[in-house]
Design an enzyme around this catalytic site. Sequence first.
Site, mmCIF file in Angstrom:
data_model
loop_
_atom_site.group_PDB
_atom_site.id
_atom_site.type_symbol
_atom_site.label_atom_id
_atom_site.label_comp_id
_atom_site.label_asym_id
_atom_site.label_seq_id
_atom_site.Cartn_x
_atom_site.Cartn_y
_atom_site.Cartn_z
ATOM 1 N N GLU A 283 0.796 -1.233 0.000
ATOM 2 C CA GLU A 283 0.000 0.000 0.000
ATOM 3 C C GLU A 283 0.829 1.284 0.000
ATOM 4 O O GLU A 283 0.272 2.373 0.139
ATOM 5 C CB GLU A 283 -0.900 0.016 1.245
ATOM 6 N N ARG B 266 -11.983 4.333 10.007
ATOM 7 C CA ARG B 266 -13.119 4.099 9.096
ATOM 8 C C ARG B 266 -13.559 2.656 9.282
ATOM 9 O O ARG B 266 -12.753 1.732 9.158
ATOM 10 C CB ARG B 266 -12.702 4.328 7.641
ATOM 11 N N ASP C 259 -16.168 -0.505 8.169
ATOM 12 C CA ASP C 259 -16.886 -0.983 6.993
ATOM 13 C C ASP C 259 -17.923 -2.016 7.425
ATOM 14 O O ASP C 259 -17.625 -2.896 8.255
ATOM 15 C CB ASP C 259 -15.903 -1.630 6.002
ATOM 16 N N GLY D 283 -7.422 5.851 4.151
ATOM 17 C CA GLY D 283 -6.847 6.677 3.086
ATOM 18 C C GLY D 283 -7.309 8.120 3.159
ATOM 19 O O GLY D 283 -8.457 8.409 3.489
#
Length: 325
Positions: A16, A274, A276, A294
Site C-alpha cells: 500500500e 473508518r 466498513d 486513506g
Amino acid sequence: MTKKHVAVAMGGYSSEFEISLQSGAMVCEYLDKEKYHAYPIHILEEGWFYVSENGTKAPINKEDFSFEKDGKTIKPDCVFNCIHGTPGEDGQLQAYLRLVGVPQTSAGYYQAALTFNKRDCLSVLKGFGINCANSYYVNKGTTIDKEEIIKKVGLPCFVKPNRAGSSFGVSKVKEMDALIPAIEKAFQEDNEVLIETALIGPEVQVGVYKHKGEIIALPTTEIVSKNEFFDYEAKYLGASEEITPARISEKETQKIQAEAKKIYQVLNMNGVSRSDFIIQKGKPYFIETNSNPGLSKESIVPKQVRETGMSLTEFFSILVEDTLN
C-alpha cells in the site's frame, strides 16, 4: 503564535505504500499553513527521510525522530501518521514514537495492532455484541479441511489475508474447487488467512473521529463495485461508485453510525478511523475497521468530511490539535 512542526509520515513497507504517499501529499497540501510547518517524511524499507521541496533527502535520526533542514535540527511536535499497512498501521511506528516521546495522530500501538489483525479484532468485538459474519481461520503450514471450512462459512465466501489492506490477496469463492487456490493467493500477502461468509446487502463505510473528547461519526458512504467486490481496482482505479451519503434509510444510517462510534469507543481509538459494514436484512454486520484510512483524493474519508461542509484544512487541524492536547 508559534507554528508547530508536523512531520507527515507516509510510505511504509507494504503493497500500500504508493497509496500512502498520495495520502501524505494530500495532508501536506491541506494542513493549515498559518498554524503548522508540514514536513513530508518518507518511511521506506531503504530508509527514513525528510524529503524537501526540491527532492533532497535528509535522514531521520531514529534516536528522537529529528532531521536537519537548512542547517537546523527539527524535532517534530507531532507526527501526522498517513502510513497504510506496516509499520504505521500495525502499531510498530506508534510504539517507537511513544518510546521517543513524539505524539502521533492515529490510534495507539495496541489499538493499531489489534485492528490491523482482522481476526483478533473480530474476536474482541463479538464479545461486545457487534454483529460479524461467520468466520474460519487458517494458518500457513496447517492442514486445510475444505469440507469443514464450507460447513462453517458456506458458499459464497470471502478469503482474505488477515493482515493486509487495499483488498490485496482477497478472493470471493463461489465453488469448493476455488477455495484452495484462493487460500494460496491470500498466503502470498500473509501467513494467516481469514475465511468469512459472504454477506448479501449494500456495503457502507463510515469515518469516526474524536474532537474535544466527543466521538463523532461522519456521513456514510455506499460502495457500489462494478467488480465482484470492493477490490483494489474498484478502490483506486475507478471500477466502483461511491455514493455519499449512502442510499439507505435514516434509521439504517443512525444504526451504522452508532455501531461505528461504539466500535471506536470499545477499542479506545484515537484520530480518524473508518469502519466498513454490510447491511443484511436491515442489520449492520461489521467487516473491519481501519485505524489509518486513506486520505488521498480518491479516498472515502475526505469525501465524507466535505459532505459535512467542513474543509480538509479544518479537519486535519482537529486531528493535530487533538493529538497535541
